[in-house]
Design a protein around this motif. Structure first.
Motif, mmCIF file in Angstrom:
data_model
loop_
_atom_site.group_PDB
_atom_site.id
_atom_site.type_symbol
_atom_site.label_atom_id
_atom_site.label_comp_id
_atom_site.label_asym_id
_atom_site.label_seq_id
_atom_site.Cartn_x
_atom_site.Cartn_y
_atom_site.Cartn_z
ATOM 1 N N TYR A 293 7.363 33.896 -59.315
ATOM 2 C CA TYR A 293 6.653 33.193 -58.238
ATOM 3 C C TYR A 293 6.329 31.755 -58.659
ATOM 4 O O TYR A 293 6.366 30.846 -57.834
ATOM 5 C CB TYR A 293 5.369 33.941 -57.864
ATOM 6 C CG TYR A 293 5.589 35.244 -57.116
ATOM 7 C CD1 TYR A 293 6.862 35.744 -56.875
ATOM 8 C CD2 TYR A 293 4.503 35.968 -56.632
ATOM 9 C CE1 TYR A 293 7.046 36.938 -56.192
ATOM 10 C CE2 TYR A 293 4.682 37.162 -55.941
ATOM 11 C CZ TYR A 293 5.959 37.650 -55.731
ATOM 12 O OH TYR A 293 6.132 38.821 -55.047
ATOM 13 N N GLU A 333 8.307 40.562 -41.867
ATOM 14 C CA GLU A 333 8.622 41.770 -42.629
ATOM 15 C C GLU A 333 8.826 42.925 -41.651
ATOM 16 O O GLU A 333 8.158 43.005 -40.636
ATOM 17 C CB GLU A 333 7.455 42.033 -43.597
ATOM 18 C CG GLU A 333 7.292 43.435 -44.108
ATOM 19 C CD GLU A 333 8.434 43.912 -45.004
ATOM 20 O OE1 GLU A 333 8.895 43.143 -45.875
ATOM 21 O OE2 GLU A 333 8.860 45.060 -44.809
ATOM 22 N N ASP A 360 12.480 42.373 -37.569
ATOM 23 C CA ASP A 360 13.690 42.086 -38.328
ATOM 24 C C ASP A 360 13.778 40.574 -38.576
ATOM 25 O O ASP A 360 13.585 39.775 -37.651
ATOM 26 C CB ASP A 360 14.891 42.581 -37.513
ATOM 27 C CG ASP A 360 16.192 42.100 -38.097
ATOM 28 O OD1 ASP A 360 16.446 42.379 -39.273
ATOM 29 O OD2 ASP A 360 16.945 41.417 -37.365
ATOM 30 N N ALA A 361 14.053 40.198 -39.807
ATOM 31 C CA ALA A 361 14.039 38.780 -40.191
ATOM 32 C C ALA A 361 14.983 37.946 -39.326
ATOM 33 O O ALA A 361 14.627 36.851 -38.882
ATOM 34 C CB ALA A 361 14.416 38.647 -41.667
ATOM 35 N N ASP A 381 13.565 36.528 -49.358
ATOM 36 C CA ASP A 381 13.587 37.487 -50.476
ATOM 37 C C ASP A 381 14.113 38.822 -49.959
ATOM 38 O O ASP A 381 13.392 39.809 -49.877
ATOM 39 C CB ASP A 381 12.163 37.638 -51.037
ATOM 40 C CG ASP A 381 12.107 38.549 -52.255
ATOM 41 O OD1 ASP A 381 13.176 38.936 -52.772
ATOM 42 O OD2 ASP A 381 10.988 38.885 -52.693
HETATM 43 N N1 SAH Z 1 8.780 39.125 -50.886
HETATM 44 C C1 SAH Z 1 8.156 40.383 -51.162
HETATM 45 C C2 SAH Z 1 9.037 41.599 -50.844
HETATM 46 C C3 SAH Z 1 10.498 41.526 -51.201
HETATM 47 S S1 SAH Z 1 11.404 43.035 -51.080
HETATM 48 C C4 SAH Z 1 7.652 40.421 -52.586
HETATM 49 O O1 SAH Z 1 8.038 39.622 -53.417
HETATM 50 O O2 SAH Z 1 6.819 41.272 -52.888
HETATM 51 C C5 SAH Z 1 12.235 42.896 -49.580
HETATM 52 C C6 SAH Z 1 11.404 43.202 -48.374
HETATM 53 O O3 SAH Z 1 12.227 43.060 -47.217
HETATM 54 C C7 SAH Z 1 10.846 44.609 -48.305
HETATM 55 O O4 SAH Z 1 9.458 44.551 -48.111
HETATM 56 C C8 SAH Z 1 11.544 45.229 -47.079
HETATM 57 O O5 SAH Z 1 10.726 46.110 -46.361
HETATM 58 C C9 SAH Z 1 11.863 44.009 -46.245
HETATM 59 N N2 SAH Z 1 12.982 44.124 -45.301
HETATM 60 C C10 SAH Z 1 14.105 44.856 -45.409
HETATM 61 N N3 SAH Z 1 14.922 44.633 -44.376
HETATM 62 C C11 SAH Z 1 14.313 43.735 -43.570
HETATM 63 C C12 SAH Z 1 14.676 43.095 -42.344
HETATM 64 N N4 SAH Z 1 15.848 43.337 -41.740
HETATM 65 N N5 SAH Z 1 13.809 42.206 -41.824
HETATM 66 C C13 SAH Z 1 12.647 41.927 -42.425
HETATM 67 N N6 SAH Z 1 12.244 42.501 -43.584
HETATM 68 C C14 SAH Z 1 13.072 43.392 -44.154
#
Ligand code: SAH
Length: 450
Positions: A293, A333, A360-361, A381
Motif C-alpha cells: 500500500y 466492490e 460489478d467494476a 486491484d
Molecule cells: N483492494 C482490496 C481487495 C482486493 S481483492 C484489498 O486490497 O484488500 C479483489 C476484490 O475484488 C475482492 O474483494 C472481490 O470480491 C472483488 N471483485 C471480484 N470481482 C469483482 C467485480 N467483477 N467487480 C467488483 N469487484 C469484484
C-alpha cells in the motif's frame, strides 16, 4: 521424444512460475517438481507429451547452492508452498524474474522499468487467515489441508505459514468435536455437519476470530465449545457459525450466525482501523500489505484535492490507507458484505469524503463515467483474471492522469498493460511485492500514466 519411465541425467536451468524446475530432455522442455536452478539430477519421465515432459527426481547428483533443507513434513503433499527447499533470497529472485518475463513475453514490453522485488522480513508464520478442512474418521477427529489438486485431507497440526495460536485453537476445536462425536462433511455424499475451521487474526490488536463452517444452523454442544474456547484463549473475540449446506467445494456459505462477540475483529493497517468479518476479503500478509500500500501510495502521487476511484476495493482498505488527503474517494466492490464493511471502515476512521458502491467494476465504472464523475487517479486491484478490455476502455475515458494497478497475477497484469497502450497509457514503473513467501504467488503494483 523421451519415453515414459526412462531415466535421464539433467541440469535444472530455471524455476517456472509454478515452482517447477525446468530442464531439457532430448531437446524437449521437462518440468521437475522439487528441482532447483543449478541442480544436477537424475530424473525419471513420468509423463511424456509431444512438446513437454514431466520428470520426477530419482537422485540429486549435485545439489544447487540455492537449496536449503525443507523444513515442513507435509511439503510434498500439501498444495500450499512450493519453495520450502529454496533459500528465500533465491525465491525472491525467481519471483522477480517471473514478473519481468510476464511483461516481456505476454505484454511485449521491451524495456519494462521493473524495480527490485520488495521482500518479506519473515517468510514464516505471516498469514493471518487459515481455513482447515476437517474429518471425523471412525471417531478420530482431525483438521489439515487439502493435498495438492485433490480433496483428500492431509492431517497437519502446525503449518509454518500460520501463527502458532491457530494450531493450538484447531487442536482444541478438534478435541471438542471428537468428544461430542460431531460428524464431518463428506463432499461426495453431501452428508455430515462440520466442514471447515476458519481462523483469522488481527495482528495489530491480537484479536482472533473463530468461524465454524457447518451444514447445520446449530451444532450439538456449541455452547460448551464457546465456553471452553473463550476461557482458554482470551484472544478469541468473536466466534461465528457460517452455514453452508450446499454440496459444493466453495468453503463459505452466505449466512453467518454470531455465537460470541460482535461477529468481527479489528486490525490496524497503515494506521487505518479495519474491520474484518468472516465473509470479507482482507490481505493475508499484513506487514507486506502495508509495504504494498505504501508503494501504491507513492505511485498515486500527491492526492491533495484529487478524486480517487478504487475499483475492486474489498473492504476499502487501499483507498482508505492511501487517499487520506484526497478530495473524494469512491470504492467499487461486488460483495455486499465487503461494501458494508468498507462503509463502516470509513466511519471508524472518520472519513466523510468517501462513497462505496456495490456492483460489478466494469458496469459501475461505466455508470460513473456517464454521470461525469471526475477521477484523477484510478486504483484497480482485480482478482487473478484481471480486467476486461471494456473496463480498460472505460478507464481510459475518464481524464485520469494515473492508474495504479495492483495485481496478484503477473500474466494478466502484463496482458492488461499491453491493452492500456492502445489508449495512450504506458507503464512508467512496476514493483513486485512478495506477499506470499514460500508459495508460487507474487503480487505486483504498477504505475500506468497517460
Ligand atoms: N483492494 C482490496 C481487495 C482486493 S481483492 C484489498 O486490497 O484488500 C479483489 C476484490 O475484488 C475482492 O474483494 C472481490 O470480491 C472483488 N471483485 C471480484 N470481482 C469483482 C467485480 N467483477 N467487480 C467488483 N469487484 C469484484
Amino acid at each position: 521424444m523421451a519415453e515414459k519411465n526412462s531415466c535421464h541425467k539433467v541440469n535444472i536451468d530455471s524455476i517456472n512460475s509454478s515452482g517447477f524446475g525446468v530442464c531439457r530432455v532430448d531437446g524437449v522442455v521437462c518440468f521437475v517438481a522439487g528441482g532447483v536452478t543449478g541442480d544436477e539430477l537424475e530424473i525419471k519421465i513420468i509423463k511424456s507429451k509431444k512438446n513437454y515432459n514431466i520428470g520426477k527426481i530419482e537422485k540429486i547428483i549435485t545439489p544447487s547452492p540455492k537449496r536449503q533443507e525443507n523444513d515442513c513434513s507435509v511439503f510434498k503433499k500439501c498444495g500450499g508452498c512450493v519453495y520450502r527447499h529454496v533459500k528465500y533470497s533465491d525465491e525472491i529472485k525467481i519471483k522477480e524474474t517471473g514478473v519481468r518475463d510476464a511483461f516481456e513475453r505476454i505484454g511485449h514490453f521491451e524495456n519494462i522499468n521493473l524495480k527490485p522485488i520488495i521482500s518479506a522480513d519473515s517468510s514464516l508464520r505471516y498469514r493471518n487467515k487459515a481455513q482447515y478442512p476437517v474429518k471425523n474418521e471412525n471417531g478420530k477427529f482431525y483438521a489439515g489441508f487439502f493435498a495438492s489438486r485433490t480433496h483428500e485431507i492431509i492431517p497437519c497440526d502446525d503449518c509454518l505459514l500460520q501463527p502458532e495460536i491457530f494450531s493450538e485453537i484447531v487442536k482444541e476445536v478438534c478435541a471438542w468435536a471428537e468428544k461430542n462425536n460431531i460428524s464431518s462433511f463428506d463432499e461426495r455424499t453431501g452428508k455430515g455437519t462440520l466442514r471447515h475451521i476458519y481462523l483469522r487474526i488481527a495482528e495489530a490488536t491480537n484479536e482472533v476470530m473463530l468461524t465454524l463452517v457447518s451444514t447445520q444452523k446449530k451444532i450439538k454442544n456449541q455452547d460448551e465449545l464457546v465456553k471452553t474456547m473463550t476461557e482458554k484463549f482470551p484472544e478469541i473475540k468473536s466466534i461465528v457459525l457460517n452455514i453452508n449446506p450446499e454440496k459444493t467445494n466453495v468453503i463459505l456459505g452466505k449466512k453467518c450466525i454470531n455465537l460470541y462477540g460482535k461477529g468481527y475483529i479489528t486490525d490496524i493497517l497503515c494506521g487505518t482501523k479495519i474491520k474484518i468479518s468472516p465473509l470479507s476479503f482482507y490481505q493475508v500478509n499484513r506487514l507486506q500489505a502495508q509495504k504494498l500500500y505504501e508503494k501504491a501510495k507513492e505511485y498515486m502521487g500527491d492526492v491533495k484535492g484529487k478524486n480517487v476511484i478504487d475499483l475492486y476495493c474489498g473492504t476499502g482498505t487501499i483507498g482508505l490507507c492511501t487517499a487520506k488527503d484526497a478530495e473524494r474517494l469512491i470504492g467499487v466492490e461486488i460483495i455486499p458484505e465487503a461494501i458494508a464493511d468498507a462503509k463502516e471502515n470509513a466511519e471508524l476512521n472518520g472519513r466523510e469524503n468517501t462513497e462505496f458502491i456495490c456492483g460489478d467494476a466494469e458496469k459501475a465504472a461505466e455508470v460513473l463515467k456517464e454521470k461525469n464523475i471526475k477521477a484523477d487517479i484510478i486504483i484497480v486491484d482485480p482478482p487473478r483474471k484481471g480486467l476486461t478490455p471494456k473496463l480498460i476502455e472505460t478507464i481510459s475515458e475518464f481524464n485520469s492522469e494515473r492508474v495504479v494497478y495492483v495485481s496478484c497475477d503477473p500474466a494478466t497484469l502484463a496482458r492488461d498493460c499491453e491493452i492500456f497502450k492502445n489508449y495512450n497509457f504506458n507503464v512508467i514503473e512496476a514493483t513486485p511485492v512478495d506477499l506470499f513467501p514460500r508459495t508460487a504467488h507474487c503480487e505486483t503494483v504498477a504505475l500506468i500514466k497517460r
